[in-house]
Design a protein around this motif. Sequence first.
Motif, mmCIF file in Angstrom:
data_model
loop_
_atom_site.group_PDB
_atom_site.id
_atom_site.type_symbol
_atom_site.label_atom_id
_atom_site.label_comp_id
_atom_site.label_asym_id
_atom_site.label_seq_id
_atom_site.Cartn_x
_atom_site.Cartn_y
_atom_site.Cartn_z
ATOM 1 N N LEU A 46 0.849 -1.195 0.000
ATOM 2 C CA LEU A 46 0.000 0.000 0.000
ATOM 3 C C LEU A 46 0.879 1.238 0.000
ATOM 4 O O LEU A 46 0.614 2.211 -0.687
ATOM 5 C CB LEU A 46 -0.895 0.004 1.242
ATOM 6 N N THR A 47 1.915 1.218 0.807
ATOM 7 C CA THR A 47 2.776 2.388 0.928
ATOM 8 C C THR A 47 4.139 1.996 1.483
ATOM 9 O O THR A 47 4.277 0.972 2.163
ATOM 10 C CB THR A 47 2.122 3.448 1.850
ATOM 11 N N ASP A 48 5.123 2.826 1.200
ATOM 12 C CA ASP A 48 6.452 2.684 1.800
ATOM 13 C C ASP A 48 6.571 3.677 2.959
ATOM 14 O O ASP A 48 7.654 3.946 3.440
ATOM 15 C CB ASP A 48 7.536 2.994 0.763
ATOM 16 N N GLY A 97 4.602 14.120 7.789
ATOM 17 C CA GLY A 97 4.805 15.131 6.753
ATOM 18 C C GLY A 97 3.681 16.148 6.650
ATOM 19 O O GLY A 97 3.904 17.353 6.587
ATOM 20 N N ARG A 98 2.436 15.657 6.664
ATOM 21 C CA ARG A 98 1.327 16.581 6.418
ATOM 22 C C ARG A 98 1.139 17.585 7.549
ATOM 23 O O ARG A 98 0.535 18.633 7.334
ATOM 24 C CB ARG A 98 0.038 15.801 6.121
ATOM 25 N N ALA A 99 1.662 17.299 8.734
ATOM 26 C CA ALA A 99 1.591 18.281 9.822
ATOM 27 C C ALA A 99 2.526 19.442 9.499
ATOM 28 O O ALA A 99 2.190 20.616 9.730
ATOM 29 C CB ALA A 99 1.962 17.632 11.146
ATOM 30 N N ASN A 182 9.756 12.287 -7.367
ATOM 31 C CA ASN A 182 8.401 12.686 -7.735
ATOM 32 C C ASN A 182 7.426 11.523 -7.580
ATOM 33 O O ASN A 182 7.281 10.701 -8.478
ATOM 34 C CB ASN A 182 8.416 13.193 -9.175
ATOM 35 N N ASN A 183 6.749 11.485 -6.449
ATOM 36 C CA ASN A 183 5.936 10.326 -6.084
ATOM 37 C C ASN A 183 4.774 10.077 -7.049
ATOM 38 O O ASN A 183 4.620 8.977 -7.565
ATOM 39 C CB ASN A 183 5.425 10.524 -4.649
ATOM 40 N N SER A 184 3.971 11.114 -7.327
ATOM 41 C CA SER A 184 2.790 10.890 -8.182
ATOM 42 C C SER A 184 3.199 10.502 -9.599
ATOM 43 O O SER A 184 2.420 9.908 -10.326
ATOM 44 C CB SER A 184 1.928 12.146 -8.276
ATOM 45 N N MET A 251 9.253 17.410 5.410
ATOM 46 C CA MET A 251 9.714 16.019 5.293
ATOM 47 C C MET A 251 8.790 15.085 6.044
ATOM 48 O O MET A 251 8.504 15.298 7.222
ATOM 49 C CB MET A 251 11.132 15.902 5.865
ATOM 50 N N SER A 252 8.329 14.065 5.340
ATOM 51 C CA SER A 252 7.714 12.937 6.011
ATOM 52 C C SER A 252 8.835 11.952 6.272
ATOM 53 O O SER A 252 9.311 11.286 5.357
ATOM 54 C CB SER A 252 6.640 12.311 5.127
ATOM 55 N N ALA A 253 9.276 11.864 7.526
ATOM 56 C CA ALA A 253 10.412 10.999 7.869
ATOM 57 C C ALA A 253 10.033 9.527 7.851
ATOM 58 O O ALA A 253 10.877 8.659 8.060
ATOM 59 C CB ALA A 253 10.961 11.403 9.231
ATOM 60 N N LYS A 254 8.751 9.249 7.568
ATOM 61 C CA LYS A 254 8.281 7.872 7.476
ATOM 62 C C LYS A 254 8.832 7.184 6.230
ATOM 63 O O LYS A 254 8.650 5.994 6.049
ATOM 64 C CB LYS A 254 6.750 7.861 7.442
ATOM 65 N N LYS A 255 9.476 7.965 5.369
ATOM 66 C CA LYS A 255 10.091 7.377 4.175
ATOM 67 C C LYS A 255 11.613 7.295 4.425
ATOM 68 O O LYS A 255 12.076 6.402 5.109
ATOM 69 C CB LYS A 255 9.780 8.233 2.940
ATOM 70 N N ASP A 256 12.371 8.281 3.927
ATOM 71 C CA ASP A 256 13.831 8.177 4.060
ATOM 72 C C ASP A 256 14.352 8.504 5.463
ATOM 73 O O ASP A 256 15.566 8.515 5.673
ATOM 74 C CB ASP A 256 14.520 9.036 2.993
ATOM 75 N N VAL A 401 -1.180 1.949 -10.869
ATOM 76 C CA VAL A 401 -1.232 1.153 -9.643
ATOM 77 C C VAL A 401 0.185 1.127 -9.098
ATOM 78 O O VAL A 401 1.113 0.693 -9.780
ATOM 79 C CB VAL A 401 -1.714 -0.283 -9.920
ATOM 80 N N ARG A 402 0.341 1.618 -7.898
ATOM 81 C CA ARG A 402 1.682 1.679 -7.315
ATOM 82 C C ARG A 402 1.925 0.490 -6.396
ATOM 83 O O ARG A 402 1.134 0.237 -5.493
ATOM 84 C CB ARG A 402 1.841 2.973 -6.515
ATOM 85 N N LEU A 403 3.018 -0.211 -6.666
ATOM 86 C CA LEU A 403 3.473 -1.279 -5.776
ATOM 87 C C LEU A 403 4.626 -0.681 -4.969
ATOM 88 O O LEU A 403 5.769 -0.678 -5.413
ATOM 89 C CB LEU A 403 3.960 -2.486 -6.598
HETATM 90 C C1 P71 Z 1 2.800 7.500 0.205
HETATM 91 C C2 P71 Z 1 2.461 8.550 1.191
HETATM 92 C C3 P71 Z 1 1.432 8.310 2.244
HETATM 93 C C4 P71 Z 1 0.201 7.758 1.654
HETATM 94 C C5 P71 Z 1 -0.511 8.517 0.773
HETATM 95 C C6 P71 Z 1 -1.621 7.985 0.141
HETATM 96 C C7 P71 Z 1 -1.976 6.700 0.424
HETATM 97 C C8 P71 Z 1 -1.268 5.939 1.330
HETATM 98 C C9 P71 Z 1 -0.185 6.480 1.939
HETATM 99 C C10 P71 Z 1 3.071 10.784 1.719
HETATM 100 C C11 P71 Z 1 3.716 11.952 1.288
HETATM 101 C C12 P71 Z 1 4.519 11.968 0.092
HETATM 102 C C13 P71 Z 1 5.066 13.160 -0.358
HETATM 103 C C14 P71 Z 1 5.886 13.223 -1.585
HETATM 104 C C15 P71 Z 1 4.126 14.294 1.527
HETATM 105 C C16 P71 Z 1 3.560 13.146 2.014
HETATM 106 C C17 P71 Z 1 2.785 13.204 3.299
HETATM 107 N N1 P71 Z 1 3.096 9.686 1.008
HETATM 108 N N2 P71 Z 1 4.846 14.294 0.369
HETATM 109 O O1 P71 Z 1 3.525 7.812 -0.743
HETATM 110 O O2 P71 Z 1 4.764 10.863 -0.618
HETATM 111 O O3 P71 Z 1 3.490 12.637 4.337
HETATM 112 O O4 P71 Z 1 2.041 10.738 5.113
HETATM 113 O O5 P71 Z 1 3.862 11.655 6.554
HETATM 114 O O6 P71 Z 1 1.821 12.979 6.172
HETATM 115 O O7 P71 Z 1 2.372 6.360 0.368
HETATM 116 P P1 P71 Z 1 2.756 11.973 5.614
#
Ligand code: P71
Length: 455
Positions: A46-48, A97-99, A182-184, A251-256, A401-403
């Motif tokens: 679903l997500t990284d 990140g979104r905060a 570029n995520n999207s 930065m969403s630190a939940k990634k890098d 579809v993102r894997l």
């Molecule tokens: C990702 C996510 C989180 C997510 C989004 C949609 C569905 C499932 C999970 C979050 C990002 C991101 C970028 C480039 C800001 C955020 C928000 N991505 N910028 O890719 O990719 O960060 O989730 O920590 O609030 O799955 P946040």
Amino acid sequence: MLFEPFRIKMTEPIRILSREERERKIREAHYNLFLLKAEDVMIDLLTDSGTGSMSANQWAAIMVGDESYAGATSFYKFEEVVKKITGLKYILPTHQGRAAERILFGLVAKKGMVIPSNTHFDTTRALIEYNGATALDLVIDEGKKPSLRHPFKGNMDLNKLEEAIKKFGKENIPLCMLTITNNSGGGQPVSMENIRETKRLLSRYNIPLFIDACRFAENAYFIKKREKGYENKSILEIAQEIFSYADGCTMSAKKDGLVNIGGFLALNDENLANQAKNMLILTEGFPTYGGLAGRDLEALAVGLTEVLDESYLAYRIGQVEYLGNRLIEKGIPIIEPTGGHAVYIDAGSFLSHIKPENYPAQALSVELYREGGIRSVEIGSVMFGKREESGRFKPATLELVRLAIPRRVYTMSHMDYIAEVAGKLKDRVSSIKGYRITYEAPHLRHFTAHFEPIE
Ligand code: P71
């Protein structure tokens, strides 16, 4: 040959569900993969974001977390690492990140304003629009063509950016963003040259550059591998140069950051930083913890250091590429070349018999779950499509579809399994049907929407 540069000392079981169970679970979840229970998912792509494994050193750091309300030691460790990487002056921790985005855009994204980016991800776009401003996506044209290979498909189109500045007026553009990677648009990197030139152009109009830095280390690795002049630089040096062009970052630190929760807002402008700090206190917490526990800041300080390790990044990017290659071998169209954190299947082309308003990428993601218990995420017209006031349907640019591959969680044999499942769908692709939405929320509808199959 590529192998995981770590040993595994703790495991989590994966529950194997029968096809009948999966059929029932997805129906009960209204065909929205967000509404599945994680225990009913076999491979969770679903997500990284926040789904990675922490290292032994991170877990050890957790134990020395300082939980003081004010002035915690853990904050200063975190701040030092972020300053070393970004060189930015004011560092505000947030719970994710979104905060950071909410605080930033709440301050600068006024009604009538325009915020350009290479491509905004869902939360940045939604928060900009929620504040009454307009989010503009100005990625280069190559970035919108899934099968076209280009080393930096995340680059900003500088001509379009300059046109936008002239059209909307620099006084209406409080800042410009670059999302790296570029995520999207496929997790595609932005080149150093493009970051430098974007900054140069913005400087002529006095517009600050902000980096959406979620995957900055993966982006830096691509620069090292693909851009002339960077082959002998360390990932840290490359990251430092990237941020040297920035006036701030979210930065969403939940990634890098290699952690399960955390984020930050970093700024150079003292006045803006003071306003942001006040909002942080109002909505997240005292500035030395943001919305986090001291132990989270400890783990993040270690994670931000580990992510700069080149053997980790070689494995990380290599694993994603490996999965991409297996899918290409099976004739499944993906965004090429593969990006940093995920493989993106081009569902618009794979399921060309389903119209965008019947959500081909949603249909494919449901089918991956039915066939193999794999949870992916739709990045297409469910996430970014719109019904205009006239009633006309405006599709997303791409139906993907993102894997997404969680960091340090799945092995190469999991990748082989995913490719095998996708390969089975290829054989019966024309039998896959579209969907309609039966419930949707006013913002970020993909998280909670309900669907029904079109018979
Ligand atoms: C990702 C996510 C989180 C997510 C989004 C949609 C569905 C499932 C999970 C979050 C990002 C991101 C970028 C480039 C800001 C955020 C928000 N991505 N910028 O890719 O990719 O960060 O989730 O920590 O609030 O799955 P946040």
